[in-house]
Write a protein that holds these residues in place. Structure first.
Motif, PDB file in Angstrom:
ATOM      1  N   VAL A 226       0.558  -1.301   0.209  1.00 27.22           N
ATOM      2  CA  VAL A 226       0.202  -0.226  -0.467  1.00 27.22           C
ATOM      3  C   VAL A 226       0.822   1.602  -0.106  1.00 27.22           C
ATOM      4  N   GLU A 227       0.338   2.346  -0.299  1.00 26.84           N
ATOM      5  CA  GLU A 227       0.504   3.329   0.054  1.00 26.84           C
ATOM      6  C   GLU A 227      -0.019   4.759   1.053  1.00 26.84           C
ATOM      7  N   THR A 228       1.488   5.357   1.691  1.00 27.78           N
ATOM      8  CA  THR A 228       1.155   5.616   2.901  1.00 27.78           C
ATOM      9  C   THR A 228       0.985   6.953   2.845  1.00 27.78           C
ATOM     10  N   PRO A 229       0.916   8.305   4.002  1.00 32.00           N
ATOM     11  CA  PRO A 229       0.806   9.244   3.689  1.00 32.00           C
ATOM     12  C   PRO A 229       3.044   9.610   3.791  1.00 32.00           C
ATOM     13  N   ASP A 230       3.406   8.109   4.570  1.00 30.77           N
ATOM     14  CA  ASP A 230       4.969   8.806   5.156  1.00 30.77           C
ATOM     15  C   ASP A 230       5.162   7.609   3.488  1.00 30.77           C
ATOM     16  N   GLY A 231       4.659   7.201   3.017  1.00 33.88           N
ATOM     17  CA  GLY A 231       5.722   6.457   1.733  1.00 33.88           C
ATOM     18  C   GLY A 231       5.063   5.047   1.658  1.00 33.88           C
ATOM     19  N   ASP A 250       8.586   0.981   3.362  1.00 42.98           N
ATOM     20  CA  ASP A 250       9.794   0.200   2.235  1.00 42.98           C
ATOM     21  C   ASP A 250      11.082   1.458   3.118  1.00 42.98           C
ATOM     22  N   ASP A 251      11.080   2.348   3.451  1.00 39.89           N
ATOM     23  CA  ASP A 251      12.253   3.320   3.912  1.00 39.89           C
ATOM     24  C   ASP A 251      12.353   3.216   5.024  1.00 39.89           C
ATOM     25  N   GLU A 252      11.741   2.885   5.948  1.00 36.33           N
ATOM     26  CA  GLU A 252      12.193   2.547   7.431  1.00 36.33           C
ATOM     27  C   GLU A 252      11.854   1.253   7.658  1.00 36.33           C
ATOM     28  N   PRO A 253      12.083   0.252   7.164  1.00 42.43           N
ATOM     29  CA  PRO A 253      12.109  -1.362   7.942  1.00 42.43           C
ATOM     30  C   PRO A 253      11.824  -1.467   9.250  1.00 42.43           C
ATOM     31  N   ASP A 254      12.646  -0.904  10.066  1.00 40.25           N
ATOM     32  CA  ASP A 254      12.791  -0.816  11.266  1.00 40.25           C
ATOM     33  C   ASP A 254      11.698  -0.487  12.600  1.00 40.25           C
ATOM     34  N   SER A 255      11.063   0.634  11.901  1.00 40.62           N
ATOM     35  CA  SER A 255       9.786   0.718  12.540  1.00 40.62           C
ATOM     36  C   SER A 255       8.578   0.685  12.070  1.00 40.62           C
TER      37      SER A 255
END
Length: 480
Positions: A226-231, A250-255
């Motif tokens: 999915v697409e979210t407001p943060d990516g 995808d940009d923040e896989p740890d959170s």
């Protein structure tokens, strides 16, 4: 339309319809009814009511009469007979070494049949048991195998929720329950948590299944891209009731971040490969997906403003604008609500203090005007260092001739002053009096002896000075 009543033979049994045959029945009444197996005793659940004949499956059997005291005595004897039959049947089961569990015993109203309910994992050959029981009770014997749910319904008990069994209290028909319902509701698949006391899936799983199915129609599936407001990211968990999902970006896989269902855009539903050639939109476009949530305070202010506007329109329409102050106070009280009682009291106290201050200012202004109009008239000076001769004093009513009443500066009375004195004139008069020699005491004595009374005014006795503000003693009153 047919007039019918609803009765129940056992406290945990189903409800059956019967024809009252003109009898007036009330809930809780004991009735003697005719059934397929003979005459039975039943309790009325619902009194006389009408129902369409199309909804009735078969012709109704009649109600014979209301239960009498003799009928109730027969019912009590049958209950004692059931207890005795239960004990005898358990003994015979042990004698025949049968793998079965006796659950309950029912005896017909006329005593022509005894029904034994039992549970077993498989088929049981109980022909020898039936012969033994018939030889003891000399009546018709019937053994019926039931399921484990029916056993819990007959015996009753408390569930894991702490309440009585649904099947024994209000649930009359068993609804099919599957493990899919537990999966749909995101419940733990641990058998000890989703199973009832009977060992089967809990009947309450069926209660909310329809609501979950409606919510699942619009909810995204697990592992969806999915697409979210943060990516862009992948859904990790779905909260069906709150309509929220947790996404691993995808940009923040740890959170992990939580979003509402309306804030995401599904690119791939369920598991699968990432779409080929997919290019993530710019951040500005994705930021438009964010749902702007209004804080409770802003929502409260918006609602109160809407109510105030509606009240203003209503008052304007009905012509109630003649008292704007009261209208403003009323609307402000409505806007504040119950939470602003203390603030309202403080505001009222402040308004009262302002009103008192206004009244004081008005009183001072009135007194100043009165002093200006009735005060002592200042004597103008024609030349520096010279003073006009004193004006002749008018006699005061009620006093003898030769007496006068003098007042200090700023006092009330019947003086001849036309206004407040000029500060420059007061200063000049004070300087002139300081240079002028004092009057001899004989003058005062002369004024005292004349007429037999003291001609000095009250202000002079109390030590008041003359309105001119000078340090010298005042001149004696003019002779009449």
């Amino acid at each position: 339309m047919a007039e019918i009543i609803s009765v129940r033979f056992r406290s945990e049994g189903k409800q059956y319809y019967f024809d009252p045959q003109g009898l007036v029945c009330h809930p809780g009444d004991g009735l003697i009814v005719e059934t397929a197996s003979g005459i039975e005793y039943a309790n009325c659940v619902r009194g006389n009511f009408t129902l369409a004949e199309a909804e009735l499956a078969a012709p109704l059997r009649p109600v014979l009469r209301h239960a009498t005291k003799e009928d109730m005595q027969v019912v009590e004897r049958n209950r004692e007979k059931e207890k005795y039959a239960f004990k005898i049947c358990q003994e015979k089961i042990l004698e025949h070494n049968l793998e079965m569990k006796l659950v309950n015993v029912e005896c017909s109203f006329e005593g022509t049949k005894i029904l034994f309910f039992f549970t077993s994992e498989g088929r049981v050959d109980f022909r020898g048991l039936v012969k033994s029981l018939a030889a003891i009770f000399h009546t018709r014997i019937e053994l019926r195998q039931i399921g484990i749910r029916d056993e819990a319904k007959m015996l009753g008990g408390l569930g894991i929720c702490g309440r009585p069994f649904c099947c024994a209290s209000f649930l009359r028909d068993f609804q099919p329950v599957s493990i899919k319902m537990a999966k749909t509701q995101n419940l733990s698949l641990n058998p000890t948590k989703i199973s009832g006391t009977c060992g089967r899936l809990m009947c309450c799983l069926k209660y909310e299944q329809e609501a979950y199915e409606d919510l699942m129609k619009d909810a995204p599936r697990m592992d969806s891209f999915v697409e979210t407001p943060d990516g862009a990211g992948t859904i990790i968990s779905v909260n069906t009731l709150r309509e929220k999902v947790r996404v691993r970006l995808d940009d923040e896989p740890d959170s992990l971040k939580t979003y509402h269902n309306s804030e995401i855009r599904v690119i791939r539903s369920g598991k699968g490969k990432r779409p080929e050639g997919y290019v993530e939109p710019p951040k500005e476009e994705l930021a438009k997906l964010r749902k702007v949530t209004e804080s409770p305070e802003d929502q409260y202010r918006r609602e109160q403003a809407a109510l105030a506007a509606a009240l203003d329109d209503f008052l304007a329409e009905h012509g109630s604008r003649q008292h704007p102050e009261s209208h403003g106070n009323h609307s402000s009280r409505r806007r504040r609500g119950d939470k602003g009682k203390k603030a309202e009291q403080a505001e009222k106290a402040l308004e009262a203090a302002v009103e008192r201050e206004k009244e004081k200012q008005e009183a001072k202004e009135k007194s100043r005007r009165r002093r200006g109009g009735q005060g002592k008239k200042e004597v103008p000076e024609t030349e520096a260092g010279k003073q006009q001769p004193e004006t002749q004093k008018l006699p005061v009513e009620g006093k003898k001739e030769g007496t006068s009443r003098r007042r200090h500066r700023g006092g009330r009375g019947r003086g001849h002053g036309a206004g407040a004195p000029n500060p420059e004139q007061v200063q000049q008069a004070a300087q002139e009096k300081a240079k002028k020699p004092q009057q001899p005491k004989a003058d005062h004595a002369e004024g005292k002896n004349e007429g037999g009374k003291n001609n000095r005014s009250r202000w002079h006795k109390r030590g008041h000075r003359r309105g001119g503000g000078g340090g010298g003693k005042p001149t004696p009153p003019a002779e009449g």
